[in-house]
Design a protein around this motif. Sequence first.
Motif, mmCIF file in Angstrom:
data_model
loop_
_atom_site.group_PDB
_atom_site.id
_atom_site.type_symbol
_atom_site.label_atom_id
_atom_site.label_comp_id
_atom_site.label_asym_id
_atom_site.label_seq_id
_atom_site.Cartn_x
_atom_site.Cartn_y
_atom_site.Cartn_z
ATOM 1 N N LEU A 77 -26.312 -11.882 32.311
ATOM 2 C CA LEU A 77 -25.990 -11.165 33.662
ATOM 3 C C LEU A 77 -24.326 -11.463 33.785
ATOM 4 O O LEU A 77 -23.808 -12.252 33.353
ATOM 5 C CB LEU A 77 -26.522 -12.424 34.736
ATOM 6 N N HIS A 78 -24.092 -10.588 34.037
ATOM 7 C CA HIS A 78 -22.685 -9.892 33.409
ATOM 8 C C HIS A 78 -22.490 -10.046 35.918
ATOM 9 O O HIS A 78 -20.611 -9.767 35.735
ATOM 10 C CB HIS A 78 -22.348 -9.025 33.403
ATOM 11 N N GLU A 79 -22.590 -9.800 36.467
ATOM 12 C CA GLU A 79 -21.719 -10.138 37.989
ATOM 13 C C GLU A 79 -22.263 -11.131 39.325
ATOM 14 O O GLU A 79 -21.770 -11.040 39.392
ATOM 15 C CB GLU A 79 -22.438 -8.915 38.513
ATOM 16 N N VAL A 80 -22.494 -12.376 38.330
ATOM 17 C CA VAL A 80 -22.470 -13.634 38.832
ATOM 18 C C VAL A 80 -22.833 -14.979 38.142
ATOM 19 O O VAL A 80 -22.003 -14.305 36.714
ATOM 20 C CB VAL A 80 -24.745 -13.560 39.140
ATOM 21 N N ASP A 81 -22.707 -16.180 37.956
ATOM 22 C CA ASP A 81 -21.802 -16.990 37.838
ATOM 23 C C ASP A 81 -23.411 -16.860 36.744
ATOM 24 O O ASP A 81 -22.937 -17.851 35.808
ATOM 25 C CB ASP A 81 -22.159 -18.642 38.865
ATOM 26 N N VAL A 82 -24.310 -16.866 36.365
ATOM 27 C CA VAL A 82 -25.467 -17.232 35.576
ATOM 28 C C VAL A 82 -24.952 -16.671 34.937
ATOM 29 O O VAL A 82 -25.419 -15.370 34.488
ATOM 30 C CB VAL A 82 -26.921 -17.399 36.465
ATOM 31 N N THR A 98 -34.465 -20.853 31.187
ATOM 32 C CA THR A 98 -33.694 -21.197 30.829
ATOM 33 C C THR A 98 -31.999 -20.467 31.572
ATOM 34 O O THR A 98 -31.384 -19.441 30.752
ATOM 35 C CB THR A 98 -33.042 -21.840 29.367
ATOM 36 N N LEU A 99 -31.514 -21.406 32.443
ATOM 37 C CA LEU A 99 -30.430 -20.408 33.053
ATOM 38 C C LEU A 99 -29.121 -20.734 31.881
ATOM 39 O O LEU A 99 -28.421 -22.559 32.463
ATOM 40 C CB LEU A 99 -30.292 -20.778 34.194
ATOM 41 N N THR A 100 -27.903 -20.288 31.732
ATOM 42 C CA THR A 100 -26.649 -19.996 31.048
ATOM 43 C C THR A 100 -25.572 -19.860 31.742
ATOM 44 O O THR A 100 -25.285 -18.711 32.357
ATOM 45 C CB THR A 100 -26.416 -19.213 29.409
ATOM 46 N N PHE A 101 -24.790 -21.169 32.197
ATOM 47 C CA PHE A 101 -23.846 -20.909 32.429
ATOM 48 C C PHE A 101 -22.440 -20.479 32.346
ATOM 49 O O PHE A 101 -22.535 -21.031 31.530
ATOM 50 C CB PHE A 101 -23.552 -22.077 33.876
#
Length: 328
Positions: A272-277, A325-328
């Motif tokens: 995901l390139h356009e959000v904080d995640v 699983t989210l990577t920030f």
Amino acid sequence: MASAYAQDDVGLFDHTVHITPGVKFLDAYTISSDAIGIYYPIGGTVANNQHFVSPTLGINYAPLPGFSVYASWGRNIKFPNIGAYYSNIAETNAAGQYVVVPVSIKPEYVTDYELGTRYRHAGFLGSVDAYREYFTNTFVNVTNPTTALSTTTNGGRSRYQGIELTLEQHFGHILVGRWLGYANYSYNQAVFTSSFHSTYAGQVSAGQPLANVPKNMVNVGLGWRLGGIDARIGAKYVGPQYVNQQFAGVPGGLKIPGYTVTNIGLFDTIPLHEVDVKSVKLALNIDNVFNHHYVVAATSNSDYYGNPYLSVFEGMPFSVYGSATLTF
């Protein structure tokens, strides 16, 4: 508990030979302080301090690119856990009085030898090794059937020995995606090498097997990858194994049977390139695909009439679960 460790890497003969000596200092201070309660008619404290210098030595020889032969040797220690100290509080002396006695249990020591070889070439990886481990003061966990209090004692010498074989092949791109296959096998024999007397079990003889050690284990599987998507299917076989008697902490004559379990895993990583995640990883696991009924652990006991039976811990049935699983 505290430790200090130092290791060196000595390269010889244009770095075709590597020697890695090492040494570790281990120190443990253990204390058990108990008040009068359900298990203790008197209060008391027992403690001791134990330490050990653990040496290791490894040698690796690589005469050809991707091929090596290695050998290793080491000495190590396992300190008794806190349960080993419980029975020292409120023991009964010859006059029938409750007393606190000094700790007498000894640490478990092991000397390990290993010899093996590895080969890697064009997507193939293979290794085989043989090992032998000698234990002294083998820990044995016993349970008082009246008080239900479990403690640890020393049970003489034992030996683990066996072989391990690993094979892995990356097949590269075939039709759709990249594929790999893997298989490994291990054989392990674990026996007592000295005779001793065990509480509640009586005499234990040299050559008697240890519990919870399957002789044969096999893993085979197939992997597939396409972009950020991974899929794996694997089957695991665990051979029959002896189990401990419930109170004695050493094996009787009963075993649990071997079993085979097949599992599937699917994984996808989405950037995901356009959000904080930065990315989200999705996982779907299917365990025990064929819903095989099996026993992973057990203890043996006997009923009022002396008939033996097993108290078992069953393996998971067919199960499906997922995660994100989210990577920030």
